[in-house]
Design a protein around this motif. Structure first.
Motif, PDB file in Angstrom:
ATOM      1  N   ARG A 104     -24.950  22.028  10.300  1.00 27.77           N
ATOM      2  CA  ARG A 104     -23.724  22.434  10.975  1.00 27.77           C
ATOM      3  C   ARG A 104     -23.106  23.640  10.285  1.00 27.77           C
ATOM      4  O   ARG A 104     -23.228  23.809   9.067  1.00 27.77           O
ATOM      5  CB  ARG A 104     -22.730  21.285  11.033  1.00 27.77           C
ATOM      6  CG  ARG A 104     -22.096  20.918   9.714  1.00 27.77           C
ATOM      7  CD  ARG A 104     -21.141  19.747   9.880  1.00 27.77           C
ATOM      8  NE  ARG A 104     -20.409  19.480   8.654  1.00 27.77           N
ATOM      9  CZ  ARG A 104     -19.679  18.395   8.450  1.00 27.77           C
ATOM     10  NH1 ARG A 104     -19.591  17.472   9.395  1.00 27.77           N
ATOM     11  NH2 ARG A 104     -19.036  18.223   7.319  1.00 27.77           N
ATOM     12  N   LEU A 131      -9.920  24.023  19.997  1.00 27.28           N
ATOM     13  CA  LEU A 131     -11.253  24.584  19.802  1.00 27.28           C
ATOM     14  C   LEU A 131     -11.604  25.344  21.059  1.00 27.28           C
ATOM     15  O   LEU A 131     -11.760  24.748  22.126  1.00 27.28           O
ATOM     16  CB  LEU A 131     -12.273  23.475  19.549  1.00 27.28           C
ATOM     17  CG  LEU A 131     -13.749  23.869  19.602  1.00 27.28           C
ATOM     18  CD1 LEU A 131     -14.060  24.839  18.484  1.00 27.28           C
ATOM     19  CD2 LEU A 131     -14.643  22.649  19.507  1.00 27.28           C
ATOM     20  N   ILE A 171     -23.166  22.742  15.678  1.00 26.66           N
ATOM     21  CA  ILE A 171     -24.062  21.784  15.047  1.00 26.66           C
ATOM     22  C   ILE A 171     -25.420  21.835  15.739  1.00 26.66           C
ATOM     23  O   ILE A 171     -25.508  21.973  16.957  1.00 26.66           O
ATOM     24  CB  ILE A 171     -23.473  20.348  15.105  1.00 26.66           C
ATOM     25  CG1 ILE A 171     -24.345  19.376  14.286  1.00 26.66           C
ATOM     26  CG2 ILE A 171     -23.322  19.875  16.540  1.00 26.66           C
ATOM     27  CD1 ILE A 171     -23.678  18.026  14.065  1.00 26.66           C
ATOM     28  N   LEU A 204     -14.594  30.435  17.810  1.00 28.70           N
ATOM     29  CA  LEU A 204     -13.823  29.262  17.417  1.00 28.70           C
ATOM     30  C   LEU A 204     -12.404  29.674  17.056  1.00 28.70           C
ATOM     31  O   LEU A 204     -12.212  30.561  16.218  1.00 28.70           O
ATOM     32  CB  LEU A 204     -14.490  28.584  16.212  1.00 28.70           C
ATOM     33  CG  LEU A 204     -13.711  27.469  15.519  1.00 28.70           C
ATOM     34  CD1 LEU A 204     -13.585  26.253  16.432  1.00 28.70           C
ATOM     35  CD2 LEU A 204     -14.385  27.077  14.209  1.00 28.70           C
ATOM     36  N   GLN A 212     -11.941  20.545  10.287  1.00 25.10           N
ATOM     37  CA  GLN A 212     -12.994  21.518  10.572  1.00 25.10           C
ATOM     38  C   GLN A 212     -13.451  21.421  12.019  1.00 25.10           C
ATOM     39  O   GLN A 212     -13.192  20.437  12.707  1.00 25.10           O
ATOM     40  CB  GLN A 212     -14.195  21.287   9.655  1.00 25.10           C
ATOM     41  CG  GLN A 212     -14.841  19.911   9.809  1.00 25.10           C
ATOM     42  CD  GLN A 212     -15.922  19.699   8.778  1.00 25.10           C
ATOM     43  OE1 GLN A 212     -16.968  20.326   8.836  1.00 25.10           O
ATOM     44  NE2 GLN A 212     -15.651  18.815   7.817  1.00 25.10           N
ATOM     45  N   ALA A 213     -14.153  22.449  12.458  1.00 24.91           N
ATOM     46  CA  ALA A 213     -14.824  22.469  13.752  1.00 24.91           C
ATOM     47  C   ALA A 213     -15.862  23.579  13.710  1.00 24.91           C
ATOM     48  O   ALA A 213     -15.760  24.506  12.907  1.00 24.91           O
ATOM     49  CB  ALA A 213     -13.828  22.708  14.889  1.00 24.91           C
ATOM     50  N   GLY A 214     -16.872  23.483  14.574  1.00 26.31           N
ATOM     51  CA  GLY A 214     -17.888  24.526  14.587  1.00 26.31           C
ATOM     52  C   GLY A 214     -19.110  24.141  15.369  1.00 26.31           C
ATOM     53  O   GLY A 214     -19.059  23.332  16.302  1.00 26.31           O
ATOM     54  N   SER A 271     -19.380  25.425  10.159  1.00 25.62           N
ATOM     55  CA  SER A 271     -18.011  25.140  10.570  1.00 25.62           C
ATOM     56  C   SER A 271     -17.009  25.883   9.704  1.00 25.62           C
ATOM     57  O   SER A 271     -17.292  26.256   8.566  1.00 25.62           O
ATOM     58  CB  SER A 271     -17.736  23.637  10.505  1.00 25.62           C
ATOM     59  OG  SER A 271     -17.971  23.140   9.203  1.00 25.62           O
ATOM     60  N   GLN A 272     -15.819  26.093  10.272  1.00 26.10           N
ATOM     61  CA  GLN A 272     -14.674  26.518   9.483  1.00 26.10           C
ATOM     62  C   GLN A 272     -14.000  25.254   8.969  1.00 26.10           C
ATOM     63  O   GLN A 272     -13.762  24.320   9.738  1.00 26.10           O
ATOM     64  CB  GLN A 272     -13.699  27.331  10.333  1.00 26.10           C
ATOM     65  CG  GLN A 272     -12.495  27.797   9.530  1.00 26.10           C
ATOM     66  CD  GLN A 272     -11.454  28.544  10.348  1.00 26.10           C
ATOM     67  OE1 GLN A 272     -10.379  28.836   9.853  1.00 26.10           O
ATOM     68  NE2 GLN A 272     -11.759  28.862  11.591  1.00 26.10           N
ATOM     69  N   VAL A 273     -13.683  25.222   7.664  1.00 24.78           N
ATOM     70  CA  VAL A 273     -13.255  23.968   7.063  1.00 24.78           C
ATOM     71  C   VAL A 273     -12.167  24.226   6.024  1.00 24.78           C
ATOM     72  O   VAL A 273     -12.161  25.269   5.364  1.00 24.78           O
ATOM     73  CB  VAL A 273     -14.467  23.233   6.426  1.00 24.78           C
ATOM     74  CG1 VAL A 273     -15.137  24.090   5.369  1.00 24.78           C
ATOM     75  CG2 VAL A 273     -14.057  21.887   5.841  1.00 24.78           C
TER      76      VAL A 273
END
Length: 538
Positions: free
Chosen positions: A483, A7, A473, A455, A469-471, A485-487
C-alpha cells in the motif's frame, strides 16, 4: 481513526513505459579489482550499524552493534571489531567490552549498540549506546557513552559516565538517546549528533576532550521519522545523513538512508527540494533505499574516503531470502555492505541512484601506491511519462454511484460526489491480525501498468493523529498486500509505502517512509514482472 476525512480520487490505469536506469562513468576508466556484497561474510553473518575508520597503522577498522556474529550462535559479542587492508576483506579482531572493562554505569544485562569511531587528541574514541543504565529502574533509560584506547583494537577504557544521559521529563518515558555520531568542525569545535524516533535527532556541543556534552541540545530532525545520524562537511555545507523506516522487520524491512544539508551545524537541514528534516511535513532526499534486488533494510551507515578520494557508504542490509540470524522473528541478520557514494549536483546517492549492489562492482582504491583519482558517475534521467491511458481500468467518479466493477472488502463506506469518492474515516487497520479496515478494489490489468490517484486528505500538522491515512493498495488478501498512503505518525506527515506478507507462520509488515505530502497528493504505483524469476514488482 475518529475524524471524518474526505478521500477524493481520480483512478486511472496506464501501460508503463520507460527503461532501466544504469550508472555510467562521465569518462572512460579501466576497471579495477572487484568485490561482491556483503563484505562482512568472512567473519560474520550479521554486523549491523557499522562504523569504519582508517587507523594510523594503515588498516581499516569496523565496529558493529552487539549481536552474535554467526548463525547458530546465541552469545552477543559486545561491540565487535573487524580489520581490513582493502575495505572489502575483513577479519574479526575482538570485542570492545568484556567482564573486566564493562562500563560501571550500565547494567550487567545492558547491550551496546550503534558504535561511532573517531580519532583525536592521540586516542581512539568510540561512542556507543548502553541500552539500560543504573540511574533509573526504567528499562528504556538508554544513554550514550564513550570509551578510549591507544590503538583501534584496544584496550578500551570507558570514560566512567555517560556523554549524554537518559533524557526526558520526570515520570515520562525517556527520549531515545541512541545512535551517536561525533563531528569535529573545521574550527576544532566538537559536537555529538544522536537520537531516534522517540524524540527525534539532536545535536549538542561536546567538551574539548569529547567526553561530555555541554551546552544546549538542538533538535535537527523530527520525532517518529529519523534516527542514526552521520554528519560530514563538504564545501560550504554540513550534510546530515539519517535512517528511516523499519530497521528490523525481517523480510519486509524498508530501512533507508536520507540526507539534508545546511550552512550551520545546528541546521536547519533541508533536502534537495528545500524541505526541512525538522518539519511536520517532513523532507529528506534518498541516499539508499531497497531497489528490488536481494537487499532490503538498507540503512545506518558511516562514510569513508578511499585513497583515490572516492567516498563510500558502509551500511547494513538484510537479505530478503535469509532475513533472520537464527529462528524467525528473532535477531535480524544484517551483514555489512559497502557501496560507492556519488555526489551529483551537490547531493549524495549510492551508486549514482542504483543503490545497493549484489553483483561484482569495482573495489575502493586502498593501495598507497595508487595514483589514479576517482571518476565521477552520473545517471541519465528516467524516461518521462507513464504510458497511454486505458479507460477500461480507470474511473473519474463522474456518475451517481460506483462503477459495478468495484467491489468491497468488508463494509462499504462512502459516496460518489461529482468526480470524487468521499470516504468516511474508519476505525480500522489492515496491518497484523486485526484486519478490520475496508478496501475498495477492482481487477488489475495484466502485464506492466501504472495506477495513480489524486488523494485529498487534510491531516493538519504537528499534532499526534496516529495513524490516520488513506491511499492506494495492491491487494491479494488481508495478509498479502502493498500500500502507498499519506499517513500521520506522531507529529510527522509522510508518505508510507508498506508491505505485509506471510512468513514462517506469521505475518510480517514493514515500510519505506517517503514524503513530504501536501493536503492534496498524487499517488502512483507501477507494476512489472521480473522476467528472470516471475516475481511481481511494485
Amino acid at each position: 481513526m475518529t475524524a471524518r476525512t474526505a478521500l477524493a480520487a481520480a483512478v486511472t490505469a496506464a501501460v508503463a513505459v520507460g527503461s532501466a536506469v544504469t550508472a555510467r562513468p562521465v569518462s572512460s576508466a579501466q576497471p579495477g579489482p572487484t568485490y561482491v556484497n556483503p563484505v562482512s561474510r568472512r567473519f560474520a553473518d550479521t554486523f549491523p550499524d557499522p562504523s569504519v575508520i582508517r587507523a594510523r597503522d594503515g588498516y581499516w577498522y569496523a565496529y558493529g552493534t552487539s549481536d552474535p556474529l554467526r548463525e547458530g550462535q546465541t552469545r552477543r559479542v559486545l561491540l565487535p571489531i573487524a580489520r581490513s587492508r582493502d575495505l572489502v576483506t575483513w577479519t574479526f579482531v575482538e570485542a570492545v567490552f568484556g567482564t573486566a572493562n564493562h562500563p560501571r554505569w550500565a547494567t550487567r544485562t545492558s547491550s551496546f549498540w550503534a558504535p561511532d569511531i573517531r580519532y583525536f587528541d592521540g586516542s581512539y574514541h568510540l561512542y556507543y549506546v548502553a541500552t539500560d543504565t543504573t540511574f533509573t529502574a526504567d528499562p528504556f533509560d538508554r544513554a550514550i557513552g564513550v570509551a578510549t584506547a591507544p590503538t583501534p583494537a584496544g584496550p578500551w577504557t570507558d570514560s566512567g559516565a555517560p556523554v549524554v544521559g537518559p533524557r526526558g521529563a520526570p515520570g515520562e518515558r525517556p527520549l531515545w538517546a541512541l545512535d551517536p555520531a561525533q563531528f569535529t568542525d573545521i574550527d576544532g569545535t566538537r559536537y555529538l549528533f544522536y537520537g531516534s524516533y522517540e524524540g527525534g535527532v539532536w545535536v549538542t556541543r561536546l567538551r574539548e576532550d569529547g567526553l561530555r556534552a555541554v551546552g544546549p541540545h538542538t533538535r535537527v530532525a523530527i520525532s517518529d521519522r529519523y534516527e542514526a545520524p552521520f554528519v560530514v562537511r563538504r564545501g560550504p555545507y554540513y550534510y546530515l545523513f539519517v535512517s528511516s523506516g523499519n530497521c528490523c522487520a525481517g523480510p519486509t524491512s524498508g530501512y533507508s538512508v536520507f540526507v539534508g544539508r545546511a550552512t550551520s551545524v545546528r541546521g536547519p537541514f533541508r533536502d534537495a527540494q528545500g524541505v526541512s528534516l525538522n518539519a511536520s511535513r517532513v523532507g529528506g532526499s534518498v541516499v539508499v533505499t531497497p531497489n528490488g534486488n536481494r537487499w532490503i533494510g538498507t540503512g545506518h551507515g558511516s562514510i569513508v574516503t578511499d585513497l583515490a578520494g572516492q567516498t563510500w557508504l558502509a551500511y547494513h542490509a538484510i537479505d530478503r531470502r535469509d532475513p533472520f540470524l537464527n529462528e524467525p522473528f528473532g535477531i535480524n541478520e544484517r551483514p555489512m555492505l559497502l557501496d560507492r557514494l556519488d555526489w551529483n549536483d551537490g547531493w549524495p546517492t549510492v551508486r549514482a541512484g542504483q543503490w545497493a549492489s549484489e553483483q561484482p562492482v569495482v573495489a575502493p582504491v586502498t593501495s598507497p601506491a595508487a595514483t589514479a583519482l576517482f571518476r565521477p558517475f552520473a545517471v541519465p534521467p528516467p524516461a518521462p511519462g507513464t504510458g497511454r491511458h486505458d479507460p477500461r481500468f480507470g474511473d473519474e467518479f463522474a456518475g451517481a454511484a460506483l462503477d459495478p466493477q468495484w467491489r468491497w472488502v468488508r463494509s462499504p463506506d462512502g459516496d460518489v460526489h461529482g468526480g470524487r469518492f468521499v470516504w468516511r474515516t474508519q476505525v480500522g487497520n489492515l496491518v497484523g491480525a486485526a484486519n478490520t479496515a475496508s478496501a475498495l478494489l477492482r481487477r488489475m490489468p495484466t502485464g506492466p501498468y501504472t495506477v495513480e490517484t489524486r488523494l485529498e486528505l487534510d491531516l493538519g500538522e504537528n499534532t499526534a493523529r496516529d495513524f490516520q491515512q488513506a491511499g492506494l493498495i495492491v491487494y491479494a488478501g488481508d495478509d498479502l498486500f502493498a500500500r502507498l498512503s499519506q499517513v500521520a505518525i506522531g507529529p510527522t506527515r509522510q508518505v508510507e509505502y508498506g508491505k505485509e506478507m506471510p512468513f514462517a507462520g506469521r505475518t510480517s509488515y514493514g515500510q519505506i517512509l517517503l514524503g513530504p505530502p501536501r493536503s492534496t497528493v498524487w499517488l502512483r504505483i507501477t507494476h512489472r514482472t521480473d522476467p528472470s524469476n516471475g516475481e511481481h514488482e511494485f
